[in-house]
Design a protein around this motif. Sequence first.
Motif, PDB file in Angstrom:
ATOM      1  N   TYR A  26       0.842  -1.192   0.000  1.00 30.14           N
ATOM      2  CA  TYR A  26       0.000   0.000   0.000  1.00 30.14           C
ATOM      3  C   TYR A  26       0.879   1.244   0.000  1.00 30.14           C
ATOM      4  O   TYR A  26       1.691   1.445   0.905  1.00 30.14           O
ATOM      5  N   ASN A  27       0.677   2.117  -0.992  1.00 25.47           N
ATOM      6  CA  ASN A  27       1.524   3.298  -1.151  1.00 25.47           C
ATOM      7  C   ASN A  27       0.783   4.611  -0.966  1.00 25.47           C
ATOM      8  O   ASN A  27       1.358   5.684  -1.138  1.00 25.47           O
ATOM      9  N   GLY A  28      -0.502   4.539  -0.618  1.00 27.86           N
ATOM     10  CA  GLY A  28      -1.261   5.757  -0.377  1.00 27.86           C
ATOM     11  C   GLY A  28      -0.980   6.319   1.005  1.00 27.86           C
ATOM     12  O   GLY A  28      -0.038   5.887   1.701  1.00 27.86           O
ATOM     13  N   HIS A  29      -1.791   7.282   1.421  1.00 32.90           N
ATOM     14  CA  HIS A  29      -1.588   7.858   2.757  1.00 32.90           C
ATOM     15  C   HIS A  29      -2.255   6.968   3.801  1.00 32.90           C
ATOM     16  O   HIS A  29      -3.364   6.481   3.596  1.00 32.90           O
ATOM     17  N   ILE A  30      -1.557   6.795   4.923  1.00 29.17           N
ATOM     18  CA  ILE A  30      -2.009   5.895   5.988  1.00 29.17           C
ATOM     19  C   ILE A  30      -2.267   6.709   7.246  1.00 29.17           C
ATOM     20  O   ILE A  30      -1.409   7.477   7.696  1.00 29.17           O
ATOM     21  N   TYR A  31      -3.448   6.541   7.819  1.00 32.27           N
ATOM     22  CA  TYR A  31      -3.797   7.169   9.092  1.00 32.27           C
ATOM     23  C   TYR A  31      -3.960   6.054  10.125  1.00 32.27           C
ATOM     24  O   TYR A  31      -4.744   5.122   9.917  1.00 32.27           O
ATOM     25  N   ILE A  32      -3.220   6.123  11.208  1.00 33.56           N
ATOM     26  CA  ILE A  32      -3.301   5.103  12.248  1.00 33.56           C
ATOM     27  C   ILE A  32      -3.957   5.700  13.487  1.00 33.56           C
ATOM     28  O   ILE A  32      -3.479   6.705  14.027  1.00 33.56           O
ATOM     29  N   LEU A  33      -5.048   5.089  13.942  1.00 37.58           N
ATOM     30  CA  LEU A  33      -5.747   5.534  15.143  1.00 37.58           C
ATOM     31  C   LEU A  33      -5.208   4.773  16.354  1.00 37.58           C
ATOM     32  O   LEU A  33      -5.157   3.537  16.339  1.00 37.58           O
ATOM     33  N   THR A  34      -4.801   5.505  17.394  1.00 38.98           N
ATOM     34  CA  THR A  34      -4.216   4.879  18.574  1.00 38.98           C
ATOM     35  C   THR A  34      -4.863   5.403  19.851  1.00 38.98           C
ATOM     36  O   THR A  34      -5.497   6.456  19.858  1.00 38.98           O
ATOM     37  N   GLY A  35      -4.678   4.646  20.936  1.00 34.61           N
ATOM     38  CA  GLY A  35      -5.205   5.052  22.238  1.00 34.61           C
ATOM     39  C   GLY A  35      -4.640   4.180  23.340  1.00 34.61           C
ATOM     40  O   GLY A  35      -3.675   3.437  23.137  1.00 34.61           O
ATOM     41  N   GLY A  36      -5.268   4.223  24.491  1.00 32.05           N
ATOM     42  CA  GLY A  36      -4.763   3.523  25.657  1.00 32.05           C
ATOM     43  C   GLY A  36      -4.777   2.017  25.552  1.00 32.05           C
ATOM     44  O   GLY A  36      -4.003   1.330  26.222  1.00 32.05           O
ATOM     45  N   TYR A  37      -5.647   1.451  24.715  1.00 30.99           N
ATOM     46  CA  TYR A  37      -5.671  -0.002  24.517  1.00 30.99           C
ATOM     47  C   TYR A  37      -4.656  -0.458  23.473  1.00 30.99           C
ATOM     48  O   TYR A  37      -4.491  -1.659  23.266  1.00 30.99           O
ATOM     49  N   THR A  38      -4.023   0.461  22.773  1.00 32.64           N
ATOM     50  CA  THR A  38      -3.021   0.099  21.762  1.00 32.64           C
ATOM     51  C   THR A  38      -1.785  -0.391  22.496  1.00 32.64           C
ATOM     52  O   THR A  38      -1.041   0.388  23.077  1.00 32.64           O
ATOM     53  N   TYR A  39      -1.547  -1.691  22.440  1.00 34.41           N
ATOM     54  CA  TYR A  39      -0.588  -2.310  23.339  1.00 34.41           C
ATOM     55  C   TYR A  39       0.232  -3.370  22.611  1.00 34.41           C
ATOM     56  O   TYR A  39      -0.157  -3.879  21.563  1.00 34.41           O
ATOM     57  N   SER A  40       1.374  -3.698  23.176  1.00 34.80           N
ATOM     58  CA  SER A  40       2.168  -4.860  22.771  1.00 34.80           C
ATOM     59  C   SER A  40       2.476  -4.880  21.277  1.00 34.80           C
ATOM     60  O   SER A  40       3.128  -3.994  20.764  1.00 34.80           O
ATOM     61  N   ALA A  41       1.979  -5.921  20.586  1.00 36.27           N
ATOM     62  CA  ALA A  41       2.317  -6.079  19.179  1.00 36.27           C
ATOM     63  C   ALA A  41       1.821  -4.920  18.325  1.00 36.27           C
ATOM     64  O   ALA A  41       2.423  -4.582  17.301  1.00 36.27           O
ATOM     65  N   SER A  42       0.728  -4.285  18.718  1.00 36.62           N
ATOM     66  CA  SER A  42       0.241  -3.135  17.940  1.00 36.62           C
ATOM     67  C   SER A  42       1.206  -1.957  18.048  1.00 36.62           C
ATOM     68  O   SER A  42       1.323  -1.153  17.115  1.00 36.62           O
ATOM     69  N   VAL A  43       1.920  -1.849  19.189  1.00 36.05           N
ATOM     70  CA  VAL A  43       2.927  -0.792  19.334  1.00 36.05           C
ATOM     71  C   VAL A  43       4.086  -1.030  18.366  1.00 36.05           C
ATOM     72  O   VAL A  43       4.688  -0.078  17.851  1.00 36.05           O
TER      73      VAL A  43
END
Length: 495
Positions: free
Chosen positions: A386-403
């Motif tokens: 994927y070469n388009g623009h990427i928006y990543i939504l994060t918060g307090g549950y974003t943990y471990s492998a998602s980090v």
Amino acid sequence: MRRTLVLRNIPLLCFSVTILLIISSCSGTRKAFNPNKKFPAQQLQEDYQLFQTILEQKHPSLYWYSTQHQMDSAFNAGGLLLKDSMTEYEFRRVLALVVSNIQCGHTSVRASRSYQKYFDTLSIKRSFPLHIKTWSDSIVLTAPVKNTPLVRGDIIDAINGVSTKQVLDTLLRFIPADGNNMVAKSQLLSGTSYFASLYTGVFGWPKTFHIAYKDSLNREQSTVIQPVVVPKDSTSKGRKKPAAKDKKSKTNKLKEQRHLWLSAREGYAVMELNTFSGSPGLKRFFRNSFRMLADSGINNLVIDLRLNGGGRITNSTSLTRYLANQPFKTGDSIYAKKPSFKYGRFIKNNFIETVFTLVSTRKKNDQYHFNHFEKRYYNPNRRNHYNGHIYILTGGYTYSASVLVVNALRQQPNVTIVGEPSGGAAYGNTAMVIPDVTLPHTKVRFRLPLFRLVIDKELPKNGKGVKPDVYVSATPESIRKGVDTKMAKVLELIR
């Protein structure tokens, strides 16, 4: 414990003290188990000493975010509380306070299997009556309460005469998080069942809840509400669900764990990923999703990791390869303390995990390094990258492998991180192999992560999460209106 390397989700990750204090008025309990049984002080002290010894000998990050002096003080303070007999719940509360001092989101205390089974089979359960969102100093209702004037967006000032700040200050002491990450702790408390079990475990089960609050016009109000009684669903007991319903249920469950939807007219797609565990068939999902995105020509992709507490590194790596513009690796260093068969009868799968660690690691300066992940770089996928623009939504549950995903992409020009800092520390965590330890007398369990992972040694070791490029958080007003502020901001940026 599987031998597959994992970074398990926290909240689910992370603290699972499961303070489920059920008073004697609850009916339908198992006669074979008495939750109010008291263990003699000597047994508690023996379990506690084993608990401390195993942590000191096997936990690779006991003195990472806390000093040895701080941990020694925490252990001593916990030991001084064991002068008299205690119930399992009371003992777990002591252990939870000690564990929170480690400041490790993957080290947590759990109920014994008998206690958990007892709670799961209760005929009648009482539920905490409020659905909430918490910050470090405030609580806001996220749903109305039946038969009361309380509505979504009301700000709770006090519960049973105890101020919101005092309630939160007390509860936050029991919650483990990487480097005392307050974003992670506040997000965990926002889960209704988590807040309920912790609140009632610490403050007890009152007959009524006296709620002081401010309404939408900022007027001070008060009301009294009752605990919610939830009868056990007996209608499905002993019945087998039809095959079609099972299939539909499985499909819906997979959709809750991961799904992709495209808005071709507005030129964006949303990929919601709530886990990196092995069960949702993520590699096939990624393969099909990015093939679809390549065919669609959509130039804006939103990846929602706000509820992703982690899972398998292989799955998070698979996703990152479709997004990264340059080679990346899991972390700068990954190592365990000296593997040992000692205390194996208390540690689940200890023999298998010890042999696995001995075979898979190489000793260096009294540390056993996982060279496979330390040295290996993963190349971006060529096919359907994927070469388009990427928006990543994060918060307090974003943990471990998602980090790991967010950290690998955070400096990439076509990536914008939106939301709150991740709950998992950007610098690193302790996880990967996490067996349960069962204490012999009380049968209380605790999770014991065995590998320290330094994700990026150039970042400060302060426990803070990956910083968003655009900070967005919920507010009482947005909760009142039912607005998803983070997604709204992303769509604003896209448009």
